[in-house]
Design a protein around this motif. Structure first.
Motif, PDB file in Angstrom:
ATOM      1  N   HIS A  22       0.829  -1.208   0.000  1.00 24.65           N
ATOM      2  CA  HIS A  22       0.000   0.000   0.000  1.00 24.65           C
ATOM      3  C   HIS A  22       0.863   1.256   0.000  1.00 24.65           C
ATOM      4  O   HIS A  22       1.803   1.379   0.786  1.00 24.65           O
ATOM      5  CB  HIS A  22      -0.916  -0.001   1.215  1.00 24.65           C
ATOM      6  CG  HIS A  22      -1.932  -1.104   1.194  1.00 24.65           C
ATOM      7  ND1 HIS A  22      -3.116  -1.004   0.507  1.00 24.65           N
ATOM      8  CD2 HIS A  22      -1.917  -2.348   1.755  1.00 24.65           C
ATOM      9  CE1 HIS A  22      -3.801  -2.126   0.650  1.00 24.65           C
ATOM     10  NE2 HIS A  22      -3.103  -2.948   1.406  1.00 24.65           N
ATOM     11  N   VAL A  24       0.302   5.488   0.058  1.00 28.17           N
ATOM     12  CA  VAL A  24      -0.579   6.643   0.192  1.00 28.17           C
ATOM     13  C   VAL A  24       0.163   7.837  -0.396  1.00 28.17           C
ATOM     14  O   VAL A  24       1.206   8.249   0.125  1.00 28.17           O
ATOM     15  CB  VAL A  24      -0.960   6.901   1.659  1.00 28.17           C
ATOM     16  CG1 VAL A  24      -1.840   8.145   1.764  1.00 28.17           C
ATOM     17  CG2 VAL A  24      -1.683   5.687   2.238  1.00 28.17           C
ATOM     18  N   LYS A  45      -0.577  -0.818  -4.561  1.00 26.09           N
ATOM     19  CA  LYS A  45      -1.928  -0.261  -4.509  1.00 26.09           C
ATOM     20  C   LYS A  45      -1.848   1.174  -4.009  1.00 26.09           C
ATOM     21  O   LYS A  45      -1.480   1.418  -2.865  1.00 26.09           O
ATOM     22  CB  LYS A  45      -2.808  -1.102  -3.581  1.00 26.09           C
ATOM     23  CG  LYS A  45      -2.975  -2.545  -4.035  1.00 26.09           C
ATOM     24  CD  LYS A  45      -3.839  -3.336  -3.053  1.00 26.09           C
ATOM     25  CE  LYS A  45      -3.986  -4.787  -3.505  1.00 26.09           C
ATOM     26  NZ  LYS A  45      -4.796  -5.580  -2.524  1.00 26.09           N
ATOM     27  N   THR A  47      -3.305   4.949  -3.019  1.00 19.78           N
ATOM     28  CA  THR A  47      -4.417   5.712  -2.465  1.00 19.78           C
ATOM     29  C   THR A  47      -4.022   7.173  -2.492  1.00 19.78           C
ATOM     30  O   THR A  47      -2.919   7.528  -2.072  1.00 19.78           O
ATOM     31  CB  THR A  47      -4.709   5.286  -1.010  1.00 19.78           C
ATOM     32  OG1 THR A  47      -5.065   3.901  -0.986  1.00 19.78           O
ATOM     33  CG2 THR A  47      -5.842   6.110  -0.422  1.00 19.78           C
ATOM     34  N   ALA A  59      -2.165   6.595   6.410  1.00 19.91           N
ATOM     35  CA  ALA A  59      -1.177   5.517   6.266  1.00 19.91           C
ATOM     36  C   ALA A  59      -0.889   4.860   7.608  1.00 19.91           C
ATOM     37  O   ALA A  59      -0.728   3.639   7.691  1.00 19.91           O
ATOM     38  CB  ALA A  59       0.113   6.073   5.662  1.00 19.91           C
ATOM     39  N   MET A  62      -3.719   2.466   8.386  1.00 14.64           N
ATOM     40  CA  MET A  62      -3.624   1.266   7.557  1.00 14.64           C
ATOM     41  C   MET A  62      -2.539   0.332   8.084  1.00 14.64           C
ATOM     42  O   MET A  62      -2.745  -0.881   8.206  1.00 14.64           O
ATOM     43  CB  MET A  62      -3.336   1.654   6.109  1.00 14.64           C
ATOM     44  CG  MET A  62      -4.450   2.447   5.438  1.00 14.64           C
ATOM     45  SD  MET A  62      -3.997   3.032   3.781  1.00 14.64           S
ATOM     46  CE  MET A  62      -3.950   1.479   2.885  1.00 14.64           C
ATOM     47  N   VAL A  70       3.532   0.519   5.294  1.00 12.73           N
ATOM     48  CA  VAL A  70       2.779   1.310   4.315  1.00 12.73           C
ATOM     49  C   VAL A  70       3.656   2.486   3.909  1.00 12.73           C
ATOM     50  O   VAL A  70       4.291   3.113   4.757  1.00 12.73           O
ATOM     51  CB  VAL A  70       1.442   1.798   4.897  1.00 12.73           C
ATOM     52  CG1 VAL A  70       0.744   2.762   3.945  1.00 12.73           C
ATOM     53  CG2 VAL A  70       0.532   0.613   5.202  1.00 12.73           C
ATOM     54  N   ALA A 436      -8.748  -0.439   5.573  1.00 13.13           N
ATOM     55  CA  ALA A 436      -7.934  -1.656   5.535  1.00 13.13           C
ATOM     56  C   ALA A 436      -8.696  -2.918   5.926  1.00 13.13           C
ATOM     57  O   ALA A 436      -8.246  -4.027   5.637  1.00 13.13           O
ATOM     58  CB  ALA A 436      -6.718  -1.487   6.449  1.00 13.13           C
ATOM     59  N   TYR A 461     -12.320   7.586  -0.531  1.00  6.80           N
ATOM     60  CA  TYR A 461     -12.209   6.198  -0.082  1.00  6.80           C
ATOM     61  C   TYR A 461     -12.996   5.894   1.186  1.00  6.80           C
ATOM     62  O   TYR A 461     -12.896   4.785   1.720  1.00  6.80           O
ATOM     63  CB  TYR A 461     -10.737   5.850   0.173  1.00  6.80           C
ATOM     64  CG  TYR A 461      -9.837   6.146  -1.000  1.00  6.80           C
ATOM     65  CD1 TYR A 461      -9.734   5.248  -2.069  1.00  6.80           C
ATOM     66  CD2 TYR A 461      -9.102   7.321  -1.042  1.00  6.80           C
ATOM     67  CE1 TYR A 461      -8.901   5.529  -3.141  1.00  6.80           C
ATOM     68  CE2 TYR A 461      -8.271   7.609  -2.113  1.00  6.80           C
ATOM     69  CZ  TYR A 461      -8.176   6.714  -3.167  1.00  6.80           C
ATOM     70  OH  TYR A 461      -7.370   6.984  -4.235  1.00  6.80           O
TER      71      TYR A 461
END
Length: 562
Positions: A22, A24, A45, A47, A59, A62, A70, A436, A461
Motif C-alpha cells: 500500500h 498513500v 496499490k 491511495t 497511512a 492502515m 505502508v 484496511a 475512499y
C-alpha cells in the motif's frame, strides 16, 4: 533519457518484492514520476489523499491494522513537513511507515528555487533512520548502492523494531518523460531472517528467584495491538495471590484476574499504604494513559522495576523513577519464559486490590444511575450500543480518558494515538483503519479533535463501515477537567477554544450521513439507526453541556471514596 527515473522503477520493484503493498500518495509535481511509475508497476496499490498531514495518519491507520509497512509519497517543500505529526506518532507507537519525499536536485537547495527546503534528515528526531539518495545511477556501482540502500531502508521499518523510515530522493526535470522507464526491472533483494531472542537460563533463574521471593507484585500493561496482547500467558501469571495485573482499555486484555479502570480503583490510595505498594513492578506494552498511576508509582518507588522491551530507545525507560532492570525481549516471549519458573506465593496483595475494585465498581454503578445527561453518561450509553467486535479508535484527550472508567460487555478492539497523545490525526487514523478492514470502525472524538482533523473526510475512499461519534461540548473540555486551568479567566478564550460550531456542514460537503442528538432519549432512539446497514459512512454529533460535564466527572471521583 534521465537515468534518475530508472531508479524510481527500481524503487517500486524492490518495495513490491519486499512486501510493501500500500502506498498513500498526495498530488504534486515533483513526486509525479513516483506516482506514475508506482501505478504502472502493477503490484502496488495507490491511495490518493490530498492533505499530506491527513495522508500521514491515514497511512498510520492502515499500517496499524495490516501490521505491514505502508509507504507515503509526497512532493517537495513544506508538503513533506506536514508528515511530521504522523511520523512522530508512528515512531513512538512503533508503526512501520516508509516515508518517501521527492526533493529538488541538491544543487538547488538554498538557492531561492520554489518548493525547495532542506529535506535531508528532515525528521531526524523521530525517525528510525533517514536516507538521502542522488537521482542518477549511471554505472554498476551506483546501481548497486541505490539497490542496497533501498533494501536497507525498507528493512529498517521493521528491524530491529518497527517504526518510520525516511527515504529522500532528489529528482530533476523533465519530470514527465517516463516512456523508457522499466516498471518491473530486475532487482536484487536482500532479506533479514526473523529471530526471537530470549534471555539466558542463568538470567532467568536469577529473575525467577526475585519474582518468587516477592509477595507483592504488580504487572502494569500499556498499549497493545489486539493481536499482540499476551493474554494467555499473562493469565497464568495473574493466577497468583501475590500478583495484581492492572490493564487499560488500550491494553486490549481481559481476564478474570485483571483489574481495568485504573483511575477508578486507585483514586484515594496514598503512596505509603503497604496494602497496595508493590515490591516488584513489571511493565509491558506501550503508552500508559493514566496520569494517576504514573504519579502514584513515582511516589511509591517499588524496590524492583523491570521493564520489558526489545527497543534500544527504551532500555532506560524510567517512567516511574524506579527502574532497576530492562529485559530486552518481546513481552510475550519473556512472560512465557517466566511462567515456567514462577511459583505461587502466599499473599493478600491481590485480594486487597480485588476488594477495593469491587467497592469502586459498586460506587461507579450507583453514581451513574443518578447521573444526568453529561459526557460521562453518554460514554456509558455508547459502549452498550456499539456493535460487538467493533474496532474503536479513541481520540485524545477526553475520549481515551473516559473510556478507562468502564468495563465492557462486548468484545471491542481499542486503538488510540497514544505515542505522542496528539489530537491532530485521530479521525484520519481511523479512516485508514476502516479502509484496511471490513469490520465496523468507530472513532470517538471530541469537537476540537474533529474540527482540527476534518480533512480526514476529504477523500474518495471513505467506506460504509466507518462511523464517527463526535462529542461536542463546545470546546476543549479536558481543560475544565484537569486541575488548574479553570481558575484563570483566559480559559475560554485561549486555552479551551470555546466555540459554537456544528459538524453538519462538513458532513454534507463530503457526503457523510449526519445525525445529531441533544439528550439521552434522542441518543437511545438514533443509535440503532446509526449502526444499521448504511450505504455510506456516518457521523453522530452528540451535543453535551461543558460545565456540567466537567463538574459531573469531578463529583464522580469524589463519590468513589464515600
Amino acid at each position: 533519457m534521465n537515468h534518475g527515473k530508472k531508479n524510481i522503477g527500481r524503487l517500486a520493484e524492490i518495495m513490491a518484492r519486499k512486501g510493501v503493498v500500500h502506498v498513500v500518495a498526495s498530488p504534486g509535481s515533483r513526486n509525479a514520476p513516483f506516482i506514475i511509475v508506482f501505478s504502472n508497476n502493477g503490484k502496488l496499490k495507490l491511495t490518493s489523499i490530498a492533505d499530506e498531514r491527513s495522508a500521514g495518519f491515514v497511512a498510520l491507520g492502515m499500517a496499524m491494522q495490516l501490521k505491514q509497512t505502508v509507504a507515503l509519497v509526497c512532493t517537495s517543500g513544506s508538503a513533506a513537513v506536514n508528515y511530521a505529526p504522523a511520523i512522530s506518532e508512528a515512531y513512538y507507537q512503533k508503526i512501520p511507515l516508509l516515508v518517501i519525499t521527492a526533493d529538488r536536485p541538491s544543487a538547488w537547495i538554498d538557492q531561492g528555487d520554489g518548493q525547495t527546503i532542506r529535506q535531508d534528515r528532515l525528521f531526524s528526531n523521530f525517525i528510525r533512520k533517514s536516507y538521502s539518495l542522488p537521482e542518477s545511477s549511471i554505472d554498476p556501482e551506483s546501481e548497486w548502492y541505490f539497490g542496497r540502500i533501498v533494501n536497507e531502508a525498507i528493512d529498517r521499518c521493521n528491524f530491529p523494531v518497527s517504526g518510520p523510515v525516511h527515504l529522500n530522493l532528489h529528482v530533476s526535470e523533465p519530470l514527465y518523460e517516463l516512456d523508457g522507464v522499466d516498471t518491473n526491472p530486475e532487482v536484487r533483494i536482500i532479506g533479514i531472517s526473523e529471530a526471537k531472542p530470549q534471555i539466558s537460563d542463568e538470567t532467568l533463574a536469577e529473575l525467577a528467584k526475585t519474582w518468587n521471593f516477592s509477595a507483592k507484585k504488580m504487572i502494569l500493561t500499556g498499549q497493545f495491538h489486539p493481536s499482540d496482547a499476551p493474554g494467555q500467558v499473562l493469565s497464568q501469571l495473574a493466577n497468583d495471590p501475590s500478583v495484581v495485573v492492572l490493564t487499560e482499555t488500550t491494553s486490549n486484555l481481559s481476564g478474570n484476574h485483571y483489574l481495568g479502570c485504573i483511575d477508578r480503583v486507585i483514586e484515594g490510595i496514598v503512596d505509603d499504604d503497604p496494602d497496595f505498594t508493590p515490591e516488584l513492578l513489571l511493565t509491558i506494552g506501550g503508552a500508559v494513559v493514566s496520569k494517576k498511576i504514573k504519579s502514584l508509582l513515582r511516589k511509591m518507588r517499588p524496590r524492583h522495576h523491570w521493564h520489558v522491551s526489545p527497543d534500544p530507545d527504551e532500555f532506560h525507560f524510567d517512567t516511574y523513577q524506579s527502574l532497576t532492570l530492562t529485559i530486552p525481549v518481546e513481552p510475550g516471549q519473556f512472560l512465557q519464559q517466566l511462567s515456567k519458573k514462577a511459583q505461587k506465593v502466599h499473599s493478600s496483595y491481590r485480594n486487597n486490590w480485588v476488594t477495593r475494585n469491587q467497592h469502586r465498581r459498586q460506587k461507579h454503578g450507583e453514581y451513574l444511575e443518578m447521573a444526568g445527561y453529561t459526557d460521562l453518561k453518554v460514554f456509558e450509553q455508547l459502549f452498550d450500543w456499539i456493535p460487538n467486535g467493533s474496532h474503536i479508535h479513541l481520540g485524545n484527550s477526553t475520549p481515551v480518558r473516559y473510556a478507562q472508567l468502564f468495563e465492557y460487555r462486548h468484545n471491542f478492539h481499542f486503538w488510540s494515538n497514544r505515542g505522542t497523545s496528539g489530537i491532530d490525526g485521530c479521525v484520519s487514523t481511523a479512516v485508514g483503519a476502516a479502509m484496511a478492514i471490513n469490520e465496523m470502525v468507530t472513532v470517538i472524538t471530541g469537537d476540537i479533535g474533529f474540527f482540527y482533523d476534518s480533512n480526514a473526510l476529504w477523500n474518495q475512499y471513505l467506506p460504509s463501515n466507518f462511523r464517527i461519534i463526535l462529542i461536542n461540548n463546545g470546546g476543549g473540555n479536558i481543560f475544565r477537567i484537569l486541575p488548574g486551568p479553570d481558575r484563570y479567566k483566559e480559559l475560554e478564550t485561549y486555552i479551551e477554544t470555546a466555540h459554537s460550531y456544528s459538524a453538519q456542514g462538513i458532513t454534507e460537503n463530503f457526503g457523510v450521513a449526519y445525525f445529531r442528538v441533544e439528550n439521552l432519549e434522542e441518543l437511545h432512539s438514533l443509535l440503532p439507526l446509526f449502526y444499521s446497514d448504511l450505504t455510506k459512512p456516518a457521523l453522530l454529533e452528540i451535543v453535551t453541556p461543558a460545565i456540567e460535564s466537567a463538574e459531573t466527572l469531578r463529583e464522580y471521583f469524589k463519590n468513589l471514596m464515600i
